[in-house]
Design an enzyme around this catalytic site. Structure first.
Site, PDB file in Angstrom:
ATOM      1  N   ASP A  53       0.841  -1.195   0.000  1.00  0.00           N
ATOM      2  CA  ASP A  53       0.000   0.000   0.000  1.00  0.00           C
ATOM      3  C   ASP A  53       0.877   1.246   0.000  1.00  0.00           C
ATOM      4  O   ASP A  53       2.040   1.196   0.421  1.00  0.00           O
ATOM      5  CB  ASP A  53      -0.898   0.036   1.241  1.00  0.00           C
ATOM      6  CG  ASP A  53      -1.897  -1.108   1.250  1.00  0.00           C
ATOM      7  OD1 ASP A  53      -2.191  -1.657   0.169  1.00  0.00           O
ATOM      8  OD2 ASP A  53      -2.374  -1.445   2.350  1.00  0.00           O
TER       9      ASP A  53
HETATM   10  N1  URA Z   1      -1.433  -5.840   4.016  1.00  0.00           N
HETATM   11  C1  URA Z   1      -1.883  -4.580   3.978  1.00  0.00           C
HETATM   12  O1  URA Z   1      -2.912  -4.261   4.538  1.00  0.00           O
HETATM   13  N2  URA Z   1      -1.141  -3.678   3.306  1.00  0.00           N
HETATM   14  C2  URA Z   1       0.008  -3.955   2.698  1.00  0.00           C
HETATM   15  O2  URA Z   1       0.643  -3.071   2.112  1.00  0.00           O
HETATM   16  C3  URA Z   1       0.470  -5.284   2.746  1.00  0.00           C
HETATM   17  C4  URA Z   1      -0.265  -6.220   3.413  1.00  0.00           C
END
Ligand code: URA
Length: 238
Positions: free
Chosen positions: A102
């Site tokens: 993310d």
């Molecule tokens: N889980 C999440 O919520 N975000 C990420 O970036 C990776 C795993």
């Protein structure tokens, strides 16, 4: 391989600009200016220098990026800065990130043009471990450890696969380590949401055998070592 192809694969410039550079004598092969774009070179053997910069060749290139928050995991984006903007300019032009972190997640991101490896690491059938460190707004207890072990309903068709949760500190703001084997959208955030808690910081520490190099400053990348490559690809080097 043709010299202009070599340089173009390594993202040195566009093919037309490269041809001009070569004709102007700005590219040297083993110390001698090459005048023709079609000059044959042997990757890994001939030394190629363009405008004073040595350009090594990688057929398969593997980069470890210590992703900072604030950049998106994509090969291009019209508005946002991407992880590709953090790579050195001289590198293969066909690299892409393996999986997605993310925008606000930090940590280990592998970037490669090895499509077969990327496929293997992301395949849900292969159950590759991904370990994260996280800080949670809320008190994480053994009950959540148990729920994660059993799999959690995060609103998808099926519950998540079992995940290993380790509590490092349980407080109003908790610190944990979690290992998941899938890569669902916002998976860790949604798992904690299902428990009524919020992830406030998330960092990926490892993916399969590949571990984030803690010496690597945030926002920087380095090539994988031969050992890391042979471990992650499962192919032993010679
Ligand atoms: N889980 C999440 O919520 N975000 C990420 O970036 C990776 C795993």
């Amino acid at each position: 391989m043709r010299l202009d192809k070599y340089l173009s694969e390594m993202n040195a410039a566009s093919r037309s600009v490269l041809k001009q550079m070569i004709r102007k004598g700005l590219v040297q092969v083993n110390g001698v200016p090459a005048k023709k774009p079609e000059t044959k070179v042997t990757p890994g053997v001939d030394e190629i220098v363009a405008e004073g910069i040595q350009i090594p060749y990688y057929e398969k290139e593997y980069l470890m990026l210590h992703k900072p928050a604030g950049v998106v995991t994509a090969t291009r984006d019209n508005r946002e800065k991407t992880v590709m903007d953090l790579l050195p300019p001289i590198r293969r032009g066909d690299l892409s990130p393996v999986g997605r972190l993310d925008k606000d997640t930090e940590g280990l991101l592998l970037i490669t043009n090895d499509g077969a490896l990327s496929h293997r690491l992301l395949s849900p059938k292969k159950h590759v471990d991904k370990t994260y460190y996280a800080e949670i707004d809320g008190r994480v207890t053994e009950e959540t450890v148990l729920h994660f072990q059993q799999g959690v309903d995060i609103g998808d068709e099926t519950p998540t696969a079992p995940a290993k949760l380790e509590i490092l500190e349980s407080d109003a703001r908790s610190r944990i380590r979690i290992t998941i084997t899938e890569g669902r959208y916002h998976q860790i955030k949604r798992m904690f949401e299902a428990e009524g808690m919020k992830v406030v910081y998330l960092k990926r520490l490892s993916m399969g055998t590949l571990v984030l190099d803690e010496e690597l400053p945030l926002g920087e990348c380095r090539h994988l070592t031969e050992e890391e490559i042979s471990q992650i690809t499962g192919v032993q080097g010679g």
